[in-house]
Design a protein around this motif. Structure first.
Motif, PDB file in Angstrom:
ATOM      1  N   MET A  56       0.870  -1.172   0.000  1.00  0.00           N
ATOM      2  CA  MET A  56       0.000   0.000   0.000  1.00  0.00           C
ATOM      3  C   MET A  56       0.910   1.226   0.000  1.00  0.00           C
ATOM      4  N   LEU A  57       0.496   2.287  -0.655  1.00  0.00           N
ATOM      5  CA  LEU A  57       1.341   3.468  -0.812  1.00  0.00           C
ATOM      6  C   LEU A  57       1.849   3.994   0.522  1.00  0.00           C
ATOM      7  N   GLN A  58       0.986   4.087   1.513  1.00  0.00           N
ATOM      8  CA  GLN A  58       1.400   4.626   2.808  1.00  0.00           C
ATOM      9  C   GLN A  58       2.441   3.720   3.463  1.00  0.00           C
ATOM     10  N   THR A  59       2.237   2.405   3.380  1.00  0.00           N
ATOM     11  CA  THR A  59       3.205   1.452   3.943  1.00  0.00           C
ATOM     12  C   THR A  59       4.530   1.546   3.200  1.00  0.00           C
ATOM     13  N   ALA A  60       4.474   1.632   1.881  1.00  0.00           N
ATOM     14  CA  ALA A  60       5.687   1.721   1.072  1.00  0.00           C
ATOM     15  C   ALA A  60       6.474   2.977   1.426  1.00  0.00           C
ATOM     16  N   LYS A  61       5.781   4.086   1.641  1.00  0.00           N
ATOM     17  CA  LYS A  61       6.466   5.328   2.013  1.00  0.00           C
ATOM     18  C   LYS A  61       7.137   5.201   3.378  1.00  0.00           C
ATOM     19  N   LYS A  62       6.489   4.520   4.315  1.00  0.00           N
ATOM     20  CA  LYS A  62       7.095   4.300   5.635  1.00  0.00           C
ATOM     21  C   LYS A  62       8.326   3.415   5.522  1.00  0.00           C
ATOM     22  N   ILE A  63       8.219   2.359   4.716  1.00  0.00           N
ATOM     23  CA  ILE A  63       9.352   1.456   4.516  1.00  0.00           C
ATOM     24  C   ILE A  63      10.518   2.216   3.896  1.00  0.00           C
ATOM     25  N   ALA A  64      10.226   3.092   2.936  1.00  0.00           N
ATOM     26  CA  ALA A  64      11.279   3.894   2.297  1.00  0.00           C
ATOM     27  C   ALA A  64      11.991   4.756   3.329  1.00  0.00           C
ATOM     28  N   SER A  65      11.233   5.400   4.178  1.00  0.00           N
ATOM     29  CA  SER A  65      11.805   6.284   5.193  1.00  0.00           C
ATOM     30  C   SER A  65      12.645   5.498   6.202  1.00  0.00           C
ATOM     31  N   MET A  66      12.099   4.398   6.702  1.00  0.00           N
ATOM     32  CA  MET A  66      12.829   3.599   7.683  1.00  0.00           C
ATOM     33  C   MET A  66      14.037   2.914   7.041  1.00  0.00           C
ATOM     34  N   GLY A  67      13.878   2.434   5.816  1.00  0.00           N
ATOM     35  CA  GLY A  67      14.960   1.731   5.128  1.00  0.00           C
ATOM     36  C   GLY A  67      16.168   2.612   4.911  1.00  0.00           C
ATOM     37  N   CYS A  68      15.938   3.835   4.457  1.00  0.00           N
ATOM     38  CA  CYS A  68      17.087   4.724   4.223  1.00  0.00           C
ATOM     39  C   CYS A  68      17.780   5.062   5.538  1.00  0.00           C
ATOM     40  N   SER A  69      17.021   5.172   6.615  1.00  0.00           N
ATOM     41  CA  SER A  69      17.630   5.441   7.926  1.00  0.00           C
ATOM     42  C   SER A  69      18.501   4.273   8.374  1.00  0.00           C
ATOM     43  N   MET A  70      18.021   3.047   8.152  1.00  0.00           N
ATOM     44  CA  MET A  70      18.805   1.878   8.555  1.00  0.00           C
ATOM     45  C   MET A  70      20.074   1.748   7.726  1.00  0.00           C
ATOM     46  N   VAL A  71      19.982   1.997   6.424  1.00  0.00           N
ATOM     47  CA  VAL A  71      21.168   1.926   5.572  1.00  0.00           C
ATOM     48  C   VAL A  71      22.172   3.010   5.969  1.00  0.00           C
ATOM     49  N   SER A  72      21.679   4.185   6.280  1.00  0.00           N
ATOM     50  CA  SER A  72      22.555   5.269   6.727  1.00  0.00           C
ATOM     51  C   SER A  72      23.269   4.886   8.023  1.00  0.00           C
ATOM     52  N   LEU A  73      22.535   4.327   8.960  1.00  0.00           N
ATOM     53  CA  LEU A  73      23.130   3.878  10.220  1.00  0.00           C
ATOM     54  C   LEU A  73      24.155   2.772   9.973  1.00  0.00           C
ATOM     55  N   ALA A  74      23.833   1.826   9.097  1.00  0.00           N
ATOM     56  CA  ALA A  74      24.770   0.745   8.772  1.00  0.00           C
ATOM     57  C   ALA A  74      26.038   1.304   8.135  1.00  0.00           C
ATOM     58  N   ASN A  75      25.891   2.296   7.255  1.00  0.00           N
ATOM     59  CA  ASN A  75      27.067   2.939   6.636  1.00  0.00           C
ATOM     60  C   ASN A  75      27.934   3.608   7.692  1.00  0.00           C
ATOM     61  N   THR A  76      27.310   4.305   8.608  1.00  0.00           N
ATOM     62  CA  THR A  76      28.045   4.976   9.675  1.00  0.00           C
ATOM     63  C   THR A  76      28.797   3.958  10.522  1.00  0.00           C
ATOM     64  N   MET A  77      28.121   2.862  10.841  1.00  0.00           N
ATOM     65  CA  MET A  77      28.740   1.825  11.655  1.00  0.00           C
ATOM     66  C   MET A  77      29.927   1.175  10.944  1.00  0.00           C
ATOM     67  N   THR A  78      29.764   0.810   9.670  1.00  0.00           N
ATOM     68  CA  THR A  78      30.859   0.150   8.958  1.00  0.00           C
ATOM     69  C   THR A  78      32.025   1.103   8.706  1.00  0.00           C
ATOM     70  N   GLN A  79      31.728   2.381   8.509  1.00  0.00           N
ATOM     71  CA  GLN A  79      32.812   3.360   8.347  1.00  0.00           C
ATOM     72  C   GLN A  79      33.563   3.555   9.662  1.00  0.00           C
ATOM     73  N   GLU A  80      32.840   3.555  10.764  1.00  0.00           N
ATOM     74  CA  GLU A  80      33.480   3.679  12.076  1.00  0.00           C
ATOM     75  C   GLU A  80      34.406   2.490  12.341  1.00  0.00           C
ATOM     76  N   LEU A  81      34.038   1.333  11.812  1.00  0.00           N
ATOM     77  CA  LEU A  81      34.850   0.132  11.969  1.00  0.00           C
ATOM     78  C   LEU A  81      35.915   0.009  10.883  1.00  0.00           C
ATOM     79  N   ALA A  82      36.046   1.060  10.049  1.00  0.00           N
ATOM     80  CA  ALA A  82      37.015   1.093   8.945  1.00  0.00           C
ATOM     81  C   ALA A  82      36.803  -0.069   7.979  1.00  0.00           C
ATOM     82  N   MET A  83      35.508  -0.345   7.664  1.00  0.00           N
ATOM     83  CA  MET A  83      35.163  -1.438   6.753  1.00  0.00           C
ATOM     84  C   MET A  83      34.553  -0.921   5.457  1.00  0.00           C
TER      85      MET A  83
END
Length: 143
Positions: A56-83
Protein backbone atom coordinates in the motif's frame (compact mmCIF):
# COMPACT_ATOMS: atom_id res chain seq x y z
CA UNK A 1 20.38 27.88 -0.62
CA UNK A 2 23.31 25.86 0.71
CA UNK A 3 25.63 23.98 -1.63
CA UNK A 4 24.47 20.64 -0.18
CA UNK A 5 20.80 21.53 -0.67
CA UNK A 6 21.47 22.60 -4.26
CA UNK A 7 23.30 19.35 -4.99
CA UNK A 8 20.44 17.37 -3.45
CA UNK A 9 17.89 19.17 -5.64
CA UNK A 10 19.98 18.44 -8.74
CA UNK A 11 20.23 14.81 -7.65
CA UNK A 12 16.45 14.54 -7.18
CA UNK A 13 15.87 15.97 -10.66
CA UNK A 14 18.35 13.51 -12.20
CA UNK A 15 16.67 10.57 -10.47
CA UNK A 16 13.45 11.30 -12.32
CA UNK A 17 15.14 11.41 -15.73
CA UNK A 18 14.76 7.65 -16.13
CA UNK A 19 11.68 5.74 -17.18
CA UNK A 20 10.11 4.58 -13.90
CA UNK A 21 8.07 2.02 -15.84
CA UNK A 22 11.28 0.09 -16.57
CA UNK A 23 12.06 -0.02 -12.86
CA UNK A 24 8.53 -1.20 -12.05
CA UNK A 25 8.70 -3.83 -14.81
CA UNK A 26 12.01 -5.12 -13.43
CA UNK A 27 10.57 -5.37 -9.91
CA UNK A 28 7.46 -7.18 -11.15
CA UNK A 29 9.54 -9.54 -13.31
CA UNK A 30 11.80 -10.42 -10.36
CA UNK A 31 8.75 -11.09 -8.18
CA UNK A 32 6.89 -13.13 -10.79
CA UNK A 33 9.87 -15.28 -11.77
CA UNK A 34 11.23 -15.91 -8.28
CA UNK A 35 8.92 -17.39 -5.69
CA UNK A 36 11.13 -16.06 -2.94
CA UNK A 37 10.37 -12.33 -3.41
CA UNK A 38 7.07 -11.36 -1.84
CA UNK A 39 7.52 -7.64 -2.38
CA UNK A 40 10.17 -5.23 -3.63
CA UNK A 41 10.74 -1.48 -3.65
CA UNK A 42 13.30 0.99 -4.95
CA UNK A 43 13.92 3.92 -2.61
CA UNK A 44 16.29 6.87 -2.54
CA UNK A 45 18.99 7.29 0.10
CA UNK A 46 16.98 10.23 1.46
CA UNK A 47 13.83 8.14 1.96
CA UNK A 48 11.79 8.83 -1.17
CA UNK A 49 9.83 5.94 -2.70
CA UNK A 50 10.57 5.46 -6.43
CA UNK A 51 8.59 2.24 -7.15
CA UNK A 52 7.19 -0.73 -5.26
CA UNK A 53 5.23 -3.92 -5.75
CA UNK A 54 2.29 -5.03 -3.63
CA UNK A 55 2.69 -2.51 -0.84
CA UNK A 56 0.00 0.00 0.00
CA UNK A 57 1.34 3.47 -0.81
CA UNK A 58 1.40 4.63 2.81
CA UNK A 59 3.20 1.45 3.94
CA UNK A 60 5.69 1.72 1.07
CA UNK A 61 6.47 5.33 2.01
CA UNK A 62 7.10 4.30 5.63
CA UNK A 63 9.35 1.46 4.52
CA UNK A 64 11.28 3.89 2.30
CA UNK A 65 11.81 6.28 5.19
CA UNK A 66 12.83 3.60 7.68
CA UNK A 67 14.96 1.73 5.13
CA UNK A 68 17.09 4.72 4.22
CA UNK A 69 17.63 5.44 7.93
CA UNK A 70 18.80 1.88 8.55
CA UNK A 71 21.17 1.93 5.57
CA UNK A 72 22.56 5.27 6.73
CA UNK A 73 23.13 3.88 10.22
CA UNK A 74 24.77 0.74 8.77
CA UNK A 75 27.07 2.94 6.64
CA UNK A 76 28.05 4.98 9.68
CA UNK A 77 28.74 1.82 11.66
CA UNK A 78 30.86 0.15 8.96
CA UNK A 79 32.81 3.36 8.35
CA UNK A 80 33.48 3.68 12.08
CA UNK A 81 34.85 0.13 11.97
CA UNK A 82 37.02 1.09 8.94
CA UNK A 83 35.16 -1.44 6.75
CA UNK A 84 34.02 0.95 4.00
CA UNK A 85 30.41 1.48 2.97
CA UNK A 86 27.68 -1.02 3.71
CA UNK A 87 26.54 -2.64 0.44
CA UNK A 88 23.85 -4.95 1.82
CA UNK A 89 21.69 -4.88 4.90
CA UNK A 90 19.89 -8.08 5.89
CA UNK A 91 17.18 -8.30 8.54
CA UNK A 92 16.31 -11.87 9.54
CA UNK A 93 13.05 -11.94 11.45
CA UNK A 94 10.75 -14.53 13.00
CA UNK A 95 8.45 -14.36 9.99
CA UNK A 96 10.75 -13.58 7.08
CA UNK A 97 13.73 -11.72 5.70
CA UNK A 98 14.23 -8.15 4.46
CA UNK A 99 17.20 -7.37 2.22
CA UNK A 100 18.41 -3.89 1.28
CA UNK A 101 20.99 -3.61 -1.48
CA UNK A 102 22.65 -0.43 -2.67
CA UNK A 103 21.92 -0.02 -6.42
CA UNK A 104 24.07 3.09 -6.80
CA UNK A 105 24.94 6.14 -4.70
CA UNK A 106 21.33 7.36 -4.79
CA UNK A 107 19.10 4.25 -4.85
CA UNK A 108 18.46 1.22 -2.66
CA UNK A 109 16.58 -1.97 -3.55
CA UNK A 110 14.51 -3.40 -0.71
CA UNK A 111 13.10 -6.93 -1.01
CA UNK A 112 11.11 -9.04 1.43
CA UNK A 113 10.22 -12.71 1.79
CA UNK A 114 8.14 -14.57 4.34
CA UNK A 115 10.23 -17.71 3.75
CA UNK A 116 12.56 -17.84 6.75
CA UNK A 117 14.82 -20.43 5.05
CA UNK A 118 15.49 -18.45 1.86
CA UNK A 119 18.31 -16.12 2.90
CA UNK A 120 20.76 -17.13 0.17
CA UNK A 121 18.07 -17.20 -2.49
CA UNK A 122 16.65 -13.76 -1.70
CA UNK A 123 20.12 -12.20 -1.47
CA UNK A 124 21.16 -13.67 -4.82
CA UNK A 125 17.88 -12.76 -6.51
CA UNK A 126 18.00 -9.25 -5.07
CA UNK A 127 21.56 -8.74 -6.34
CA UNK A 128 20.51 -9.75 -9.84
CA UNK A 129 17.55 -7.37 -9.67
CA UNK A 130 19.79 -4.54 -8.41
CA UNK A 131 22.29 -5.24 -11.22
CA UNK A 132 19.47 -5.09 -13.79
CA UNK A 133 18.18 -1.78 -12.42
CA UNK A 134 21.74 -0.40 -12.37
CA UNK A 135 22.13 -1.36 -16.05
CA UNK A 136 18.81 0.33 -16.89
CA UNK A 137 19.92 3.49 -15.13
CA UNK A 138 23.35 3.50 -16.78
CA UNK A 139 21.74 3.05 -20.19
CA UNK A 140 19.23 5.83 -19.48
CA UNK A 141 21.92 8.24 -18.29
CA UNK A 142 24.00 7.64 -21.43
CA UNK A 143 21.01 8.11 -23.76
Amino acid sequence: MLKGDNALNILRKSIFNFDKRKIKTTLLYAKKNNDVIDTAAVITVDGYLIESTDLMLQTAKKIASMGCSMVSLANTMTQELAMGNCRNLILENEQGIVVMIQINEQLILTTMTRDTYALGLIVGTSRLCADTIRAILNNTIRS
